[in-house]
Design an enzyme around this catalytic site. Structure first.
Site, PDB file in Angstrom:
ATOM      1  N   ASP A 143       0.836  -1.191   0.000  1.00  0.00           N
ATOM      2  CA  ASP A 143       0.000   0.000   0.000  1.00  0.00           C
ATOM      3  C   ASP A 143       0.876   1.248   0.000  1.00  0.00           C
ATOM      4  O   ASP A 143       2.023   1.223   0.478  1.00  0.00           O
ATOM      5  CB  ASP A 143      -0.900   0.032   1.243  1.00  0.00           C
ATOM      6  CG  ASP A 143      -1.903  -1.104   1.280  1.00  0.00           C
ATOM      7  OD1 ASP A 143      -2.173  -1.685   0.217  1.00  0.00           O
ATOM      8  OD2 ASP A 143      -2.401  -1.400   2.384  1.00  0.00           O
ATOM      9  N   LYS A 144       0.334   2.343  -0.479  1.00  0.00           N
ATOM     10  CA  LYS A 144       1.068   3.612  -0.533  1.00  0.00           C
ATOM     11  C   LYS A 144       1.699   3.953   0.818  1.00  0.00           C
ATOM     12  O   LYS A 144       2.857   4.362   0.888  1.00  0.00           O
ATOM     13  CB  LYS A 144       0.100   4.728  -0.961  1.00  0.00           C
ATOM     14  CG  LYS A 144       0.652   6.143  -0.857  1.00  0.00           C
ATOM     15  CD  LYS A 144      -0.372   7.147  -1.359  1.00  0.00           C
ATOM     16  CE  LYS A 144       0.092   8.582  -1.163  1.00  0.00           C
ATOM     17  NZ  LYS A 144      -0.014   9.016   0.253  1.00  0.00           N
TER      18      LYS A 144
END
Length: 330
Positions: A143-144
């Site tokens: 995930d970012k």
């Protein structure tokens, strides 16, 4: 893929009749079967000097197969000079220690400034083509706002080998993926397994939810309590989570599902905001400074797709998570 642009082979006795794409996949294993099928349909293959456009066409012993492999085309995303923390690199793959905030792949809202853009600039000509395009082969993602270790393929052979390991999730091979997480509360069972199917939420398409098995994707997370925090009257825990599957937001959703969402996770832990009131002033300040879910991909191990050597990498907690951990220890 090597520099060769034209390849030929005459099939030996005892072969066929067999599908053309299947035979070619055995002959030239550095190219994926889907890539070979695309080359056949593009008119880059002849059998006994006659062009063929049908990957399922049958060939038999004595057939002479000729293949032209065009140079890999430039990647559509532009390369960008973005600093990378490289844990390992060779001609086949690169292992990156990704910082929080860096998006892995270009998408709507993130067309530039991604890890892929950075890799295209960094790797340059060493990217010999994934599916005929000079681009890095992404076999798993973070995930970012999750930090930690990622492995990326530079060529078709490496991409196939790594993708097979991640698809197997370490059930029959040596793949290892472990995360460190700070979660709310202390699990009653200090070691356990969460087995719960995941799918897009019907109420919020940006969220993943635990769903009945028949509606979702099989997902398993193993967890282990490392340390209750703070000592004495703990309100949180340092956990080690190992993935047996790799679904979107898997650890975040599974930990929330058992009542222990990650600190700083505003998507899956919003109901635990009041827990922060039980923290001291310095601890609350550290949590606010974190500004993301407290999740870090700390260990990554896999078999090198060319040499067969087992490679293992470890990444220390980044400063923001380490700072929160120290604050919680008091």
């Amino acid at each position: 893929m090597n520099d060769e642009t034209q390849r030929e082979w005459t099939l030996e006795e005892g072969i066929g009749p067999e599908r053309l794409d299947r035979v070619m996949a055995r002959l030239w294993s550095d190219l994926s079967r889907s890539r070979l099928q695309a080359l056949i349909r593009d008119g880059q293959v002849t059998v006994n000097g006659v062009p063929t456009l049908d990957p399922s066409g049958k060939v038999a012993a004595g057939a002479r197969i000729a293949l032209v492999v065009p140079p890999a085309t430039p990647a559509e995303p532009m390369g960008e000079a973005i600093a990378l923390q490289i844990a390992y690199e060779d001609d086949d793959l690169i292992v990156i220690d990704k910082p929080a905030g860096l998006v892995v792949h270009p998408a709507a809202g993130h067309e530039s400034g991604t890890l892929v853009n950075a890799l295209i600039a960094h790797c340059g000509e060493s990217l010999s083509g994934i599916g005929g395009v000079k681009r890095p082969g992404i076999v798993h993602r973070l995930d970012k706002d999750t930090s930690g270790l990622l492995v990326i393929a530079k060529n078709d052979r490496a991409h196939q080998g790594l993708a097979a390991q991640f698809a197997d999730h370490g059930r029959t091979g040596p793949l290892e993926r472990a995360y460190l997480a700070l979660v709310w509360g202390v699990p009653q069972r200090h070691n356990g397994t969460v087995e719960a199917a995941l799918a897009r939420s019907l109420h919020n398409r940006e969220k993943i939810a635990v769903v009945p098995t028949e509606r979702g994707r099989y997902a398993i997370t193993h967890y282990e309590l490392i340390e209750p925090l703070p000592p004495g009257e703990p309100v949180a825990s340092l956990m080690r989570c190992e993935l047996e599957t790799g679904r979107t937001h898997q650890i975040r959703v599974h930990m929330a599902h058992i009542g222990h969402p990650l600190l700083g996770d505003l998507v899956y832990g919003s109901g635990f905001k009041t827990k922060a009131n039980r923290l001291g002033e310095a601890q609350q300040a550290a949590l606010k400074t974190l500004g993301r879910q407290a999740l870090h991909a700390a260990v990554l191990g896999f078999e090198h797709p060319r040499t067969g050597e087992f490679l293992q990498f470890e990444s220390p907690l980044p400063a923001d998570v380490a700072g929160l951990l120290e604050a919680l220890r008091g």
